[in-house]
Design a protein around this motif. Sequence first.
Motif, short mmCIF file in Angstrom:
data_model
loop_
_atom_site.label_atom_id
_atom_site.label_comp_id
_atom_site.label_asym_id
_atom_site.label_seq_id
_atom_site.Cartn_x
_atom_site.Cartn_y
_atom_site.Cartn_z
N VAL A 92 26.85 41.33 36.98
CA VAL A 92 27.65 42.43 36.44
C VAL A 92 27.66 42.29 34.91
CG1 VAL A 92 29.90 43.57 36.37
CG2 VAL A 92 29.12 42.46 38.49
N VAL A 140 29.31 42.94 31.42
CA VAL A 140 30.65 43.18 30.88
C VAL A 140 30.54 43.35 29.38
CG1 VAL A 140 32.96 42.23 30.53
CG2 VAL A 140 31.79 41.91 32.73
N ASP A 166 35.02 55.84 33.35
CA ASP A 166 33.86 55.47 34.16
C ASP A 166 32.62 56.26 33.78
OD1 ASP A 166 35.59 53.78 35.43
OD2 ASP A 166 35.71 54.92 37.31
N ALA A 189 30.96 54.55 30.94
CA ALA A 189 30.25 53.34 31.38
C ALA A 189 28.91 53.71 32.00
CB ALA A 189 31.11 52.57 32.38
N ARG A 190 28.90 54.76 32.80
CA ARG A 190 27.66 55.18 33.44
C ARG A 190 26.68 55.77 32.43
NH1 ARG A 190 29.99 57.86 36.70
NH2 ARG A 190 30.05 56.36 38.42
N LYS A 247 25.65 46.82 38.34
CA LYS A 247 27.03 47.11 37.97
C LYS A 247 27.28 46.82 36.49
CE LYS A 247 28.69 46.03 42.63
NZ LYS A 247 29.56 45.15 43.46
N GLU A 299 30.42 47.26 33.24
CA GLU A 299 31.84 47.47 32.99
C GLU A 299 32.14 47.46 31.50
OE1 GLU A 299 33.56 45.28 37.06
OE2 GLU A 299 33.85 44.34 35.09
N HIS A 334 35.37 46.75 29.18
CA HIS A 334 36.73 46.19 29.20
C HIS A 334 37.40 46.52 27.88
CE1 HIS A 334 35.95 42.96 32.52
NE2 HIS A 334 35.30 44.07 32.76
N ILE A 362 39.67 48.96 32.54
CA ILE A 362 38.28 48.62 32.80
C ILE A 362 37.58 49.85 33.34
CG2 ILE A 362 36.69 47.25 34.20
CD1 ILE A 362 38.72 44.99 34.18
N ALA A 386 34.16 51.27 34.94
CA ALA A 386 33.06 50.65 35.68
C ALA A 386 32.13 51.71 36.24
CB ALA A 386 33.63 49.79 36.82
N GLU A 445 28.26 51.87 38.82
CA GLU A 445 27.18 51.19 39.53
C GLU A 445 25.94 52.08 39.48
OE1 GLU A 445 26.19 48.73 43.63
OE2 GLU A 445 28.17 49.65 43.31
#
Length: 282
Positions: A156, A158, A169, A172-173, A195, A197, A199, A206, A208, A210
């Motif tokens: 993952v 981070v 999210d 993040a994607r 994955k 993330e 932070h 957070i 996130a 996938e």
Amino acid sequence: MGFDFGVEQPQRLTKVSPARLSTFDDCPRRYRLAYLDRPTPKRTGPWAHSTLGAVVHNALRALFDLPVAKRTPQRGIALVSEHWKDAGFADDDQAARYRARAKGWVAEYVADNDVSDDPVGLERWVSAPVSTTGGRPTMIIEGRADRIDQRGGELVIVDYKTGRRAPDDHEARASQALAMYAVAARRTLRMPCTKVELHHLPSGTIAAAEHTPETLKRHLERAEQTAGDVRLAADTLDAGGDGDTLFPARPDRRCAWCDFRPSCVAGQQTAPAAQPWDLLAP
């Protein structure tokens, strides 16, 4: 994953990093000033938000280097003090306020999150030759991930954030940097990695996402396109082309806090200069 990570390489591969690609996408002129012009043109002084972010990153990296029993909120506070710098802040009072905030962010992060597992990587450099067509590699993606965890047999990515706004999210994607780190980490560490993330320490949130092979491929295709544009512009510049034409400025509000504002007339004419502390999280 559908990507070719073979070791056979074409005669020429372009090395790309998320920072370089993002810089070129935002403003080709800034890319030239940062990476091509020598000696490096005049820059602004330090920015307080960058100082704050670096302190928090360094404190968390040092925290995870400690034995698990010593990863406490109190130790996090002490590490902020150890790594603190005042560069870019308006005065001692402002620096003291944000030092206290940074201590609170790190302490809350340690208290609210499971920090008992040892990361696979801290500030880990990852790299991978990739192809988006299934053929021979066309570029080498590389970069330094803030942290790489191993959870349930998968990696993952981070990334720590200390900015004014909490990411979601979707961000993040949509992050090309996180997608590239995921692909490069899979190659470097030989484990699945989909994955990612974000932070955000000021808010404790957070964000996130996938990835699928398809979403990673889209990010790599966009990176490949930008890398091709960079290579063409740089080669033409080396052949005697005009730098201002090949690397045009893209004036917008970011010119107010661009590091190379002192060396860019277009940026100076676009927006008044920001103060070094204007981008601090409120």
